[in-house]
Design an enzyme around this catalytic site. Structure first.
Site, PDB file in Angstrom:
ATOM      1  N   GLY A   7       0.627  -1.528   0.095  1.00 25.69           N
ATOM      2  CA  GLY A   7       0.402   0.067   0.191  1.00 25.69           C
ATOM      3  C   GLY A   7       0.660   0.634   0.422  1.00 25.69           C
TER       4      GLY A   7
ATOM      5  N   ARG B 283       1.126  -5.698  -5.354  1.00 27.09           N
ATOM      6  CA  ARG B 283       1.253  -6.749  -4.367  1.00 27.09           C
ATOM      7  C   ARG B 283       1.641  -7.906  -5.101  1.00 27.09           C
ATOM      8  NH1 ARG B 283      -2.594  -3.723  -1.512  1.00 27.09           N
ATOM      9  NH2 ARG B 283      -1.406  -3.271   1.053  1.00 27.09           N
TER      10      ARG B 283
ATOM     11  N   ASP C  38       5.268  -4.150   5.898  1.00 27.10           N
ATOM     12  CA  ASP C  38       5.533  -5.785   6.560  1.00 27.10           C
ATOM     13  C   ASP C  38       6.231  -6.819   5.135  1.00 27.10           C
ATOM     14  OD1 ASP C  38       3.088  -6.149   6.273  1.00 27.10           O
ATOM     15  OD2 ASP C  38       2.885  -7.321   8.176  1.00 27.10           O
TER      16      ASP C  38
ATOM     17  N   THR D 160       3.930   3.150   5.932  1.00 25.52           N
ATOM     18  CA  THR D 160       2.763   2.378   5.216  1.00 25.52           C
ATOM     19  C   THR D 160       1.679   3.666   6.799  1.00 25.52           C
ATOM     20  OG1 THR D 160       0.975   0.937   6.512  1.00 25.52           O
ATOM     21  CG2 THR D 160       2.978   1.130   7.210  1.00 25.52           C
TER      22      THR D 160
ATOM     23  N   ASP E  42      -0.239   2.531   8.151  1.00 26.24           N
ATOM     24  CA  ASP E  42      -0.962   1.549   9.377  1.00 26.24           C
ATOM     25  C   ASP E  42      -0.122   2.497  10.582  1.00 26.24           C
ATOM     26  OD1 ASP E  42      -2.308   0.745   7.739  1.00 26.24           O
ATOM     27  OD2 ASP E  42      -1.895  -1.124   7.661  1.00 26.24           O
TER      28      ASP E  42
ATOM     29  N   ASP F 220       2.357  -0.187  11.594  1.00 24.71           N
ATOM     30  CA  ASP F 220       1.525  -1.401  12.528  1.00 24.71           C
ATOM     31  C   ASP F 220       3.475  -2.282  12.801  1.00 24.71           C
ATOM     32  OD1 ASP F 220       2.361  -1.854   9.991  1.00 24.71           O
ATOM     33  OD2 ASP F 220       0.851  -3.783  10.299  1.00 24.71           O
TER      34      ASP F 220
ATOM     35  N   ARG G 234      -5.259  -2.053   9.462  1.00 27.38           N
ATOM     36  CA  ARG G 234      -6.172  -3.956   9.319  1.00 27.38           C
ATOM     37  C   ARG G 234      -5.388  -4.085  10.775  1.00 27.38           C
ATOM     38  NH1 ARG G 234      -2.001  -5.727   4.508  1.00 27.38           N
ATOM     39  NH2 ARG G 234      -1.552  -3.761   4.424  1.00 27.38           N
TER      40      ARG G 234
HETATM   41  O1  F6P Z   1      -1.918   0.680   3.380  1.00 26.56           O
HETATM   42  C1  F6P Z   1      -2.485  -0.122   5.015  1.00 26.56           C
HETATM   43  C2  F6P Z   1      -3.791  -0.660   4.716  1.00 26.56           C
HETATM   44  O2  F6P Z   1      -4.664   0.850   3.729  1.00 26.56           O
HETATM   45  C3  F6P Z   1      -4.554  -1.084   5.703  1.00 26.56           C
HETATM   46  O3  F6P Z   1      -4.716  -0.664   6.269  1.00 26.56           O
HETATM   47  C4  F6P Z   1      -5.453  -1.884   4.491  1.00 26.56           C
HETATM   48  O4  F6P Z   1      -6.002  -2.937   5.303  1.00 26.56           O
HETATM   49  C5  F6P Z   1      -4.931  -2.310   3.180  1.00 26.56           C
HETATM   50  O5  F6P Z   1      -4.053  -1.277   3.023  1.00 26.56           O
HETATM   51  C6  F6P Z   1      -5.921  -2.036   1.930  1.00 26.56           C
HETATM   52  O6  F6P Z   1      -5.678  -1.400   1.086  1.00 26.56           O
HETATM   53  P1  F6P Z   1      -5.436  -2.146  -0.498  1.00 26.56           P
HETATM   54  O7  F6P Z   1      -6.983  -1.688  -0.972  1.00 26.56           O
HETATM   55  O8  F6P Z   1      -5.140  -1.102  -1.646  1.00 26.56           O
HETATM   56  O9  F6P Z   1      -5.183  -3.484  -0.715  1.00 26.56           O
END
Ligand code: F6P
Length: 319
Positions: A11, A72, A103, A125, A127, A129, A171
């Site tokens: 992300g 991804r 991560d 990120t 997050d 996290d 998340r």
């Molecule tokens: O960047 C992290 C994050 O924003 C999470 O909080 C979220 O669950 C996820 O990415 C969603 O990302 P995408 O819609 O790009 O799969």
């Protein structure tokens, strides 16, 4: 070290461009070539690389998203995919790689390090996290975006005397909800790290109303459940008009804050320094205001550490 590569993966997060800029310019200042790898590990496998110069990162420090784009990659998770990636890096003469991401991206970097590619991870990120670092790049911008939304929702919530449930990203990590919730004066903060009881939540809302509260703001981290569903239940139990707002990807965009730009610049600079020091498989972080680095595997294995004290303060002050 003659040539390094830089990629962003997973992300995107505001401030990634500031980190890329720092890597590129620090590398060039030290007389090495810098290759930009597009679309993360996917682009690496497909050979989507280009040589960067100082101008490639001009006018980017203030921009959200990532100029290198991101992805991804399922293929990179396979042995064959990683072999392809290593072959590409070798073919382009890349001796060091800087990976900017969360991560999942760090896991990829660690795998490449096992195959003799010097890798350094920069935490990018929203997050927040990753336990080994106090802050990740993008988190500060994201919480300020959420805070802006809370301020606006508070206006309309107060006017109508409603309960507002605001669902934020993160998340399995409640930091966005926690920080923005405290700063926005939320009455309740629901995060994956803490159990919550629906009846207790409704009792708090009703007691607040009796004490004269005109609105009730609930920050909900996405890992716990959906805002729409919770809004229905709250309205059913309390009989107070309840609305849900899902902030979604608005939290991932926008011009990075000063904090994120400074953090990203420091981390990008340090990543190149570490490669010059011959280090590999290190994750850069910030602890107590100081830039640090940690073994990537150890960084990934650290158990989550929820800021209980901050949560208590948020709850005590919102009463
Ligand atoms: O960047 C992290 C994050 O924003 C999470 O909080 C979220 O669950 C996820 O990415 C969603 O990302 P995408 O819609 O790009 O799969």
């Amino acid at each position: 070290m003659k040539c390094i590569g830089v990629l962003t993966s997973g992300g995107d997060a505001p401030g990634m461009n500031a980190a890329i800029r720092a890597v590129v310019r620090t590398g060039l200042d030290n007389g090495i070539r810098v290759m930009g790898i597009q679309r993360g590990y996917s682009g690496l496998i497909n050979g989507e690389l280009f040589e960067m110069d100082r101008r490639s990162v001009a006018d980017t420090i203030q921009r959200g998203g990532t100029i290198l784009r991101t992805a991804r990659s399922k293929e990179f998770k396979t042995k064959e995919g990683r072999k392809k990636a290593v072959n590409i890096l070798k073919a382009f003469g890349i001796d060091g790689l800087v990976v900017i991401g969360g991560d999942g991206s760090f896991r990829g970097a660690s795998e490449l390090a096992k195959q003799d590619i010097c890798t350094i991870g920069i935490p990018g990120t929203i997050d927040n996290d990753l336990t080994y670092t106090d802050y990740t790049i993008g988190f500060d911008t994201a919480i300020n975006t959420v805070l802006d939304a809370i301020n606006k929702i508070r206006d309309t919530s107060t006017s109508h005397g409603r309960v507002s449930i605001i669902e934020v990203m993160g998340r399995n990590c409640g930091d966005i909800a926690l920080y923005a919730g405290l700063a926005g004066g939320a009455e309740s903060i629901i995060v994956p790290e803490k159990n919550y009881d629906l009846n207790e939540l409704c009792k708090t809302i009703l007691e607040g109303k009796i004490r004269g509260k005109r609105h009730n703001l609930i920050l909900l981290a996405e890992g716990v459940g959906g805002a729409d569903e919770l809004a229905k239940k709250v309205q059913e139990i309390t009989s107070i008009d309840t609305r849900a707002t899902i902030l979604g990807h608005i939290q991932r965009g926008g011009s990075p804050t000063c904090m994120d730009r400074v953090l990203a610049s420091q981390m990008g600079y340090r990543a190149v320094e570490l490669l010059f020091e011959g280090k590999t498989s290190r994750a850069i972080g910030i602890k107590f205001g100081k830039i640090i680095d940690e073994d990537i595997e150890e960084a990934l294995n650290m158990p989550r550490n929820f800021n209980e004290k901050l949560y208590q303060i948020a709850m005590a002050l919102s009463y």
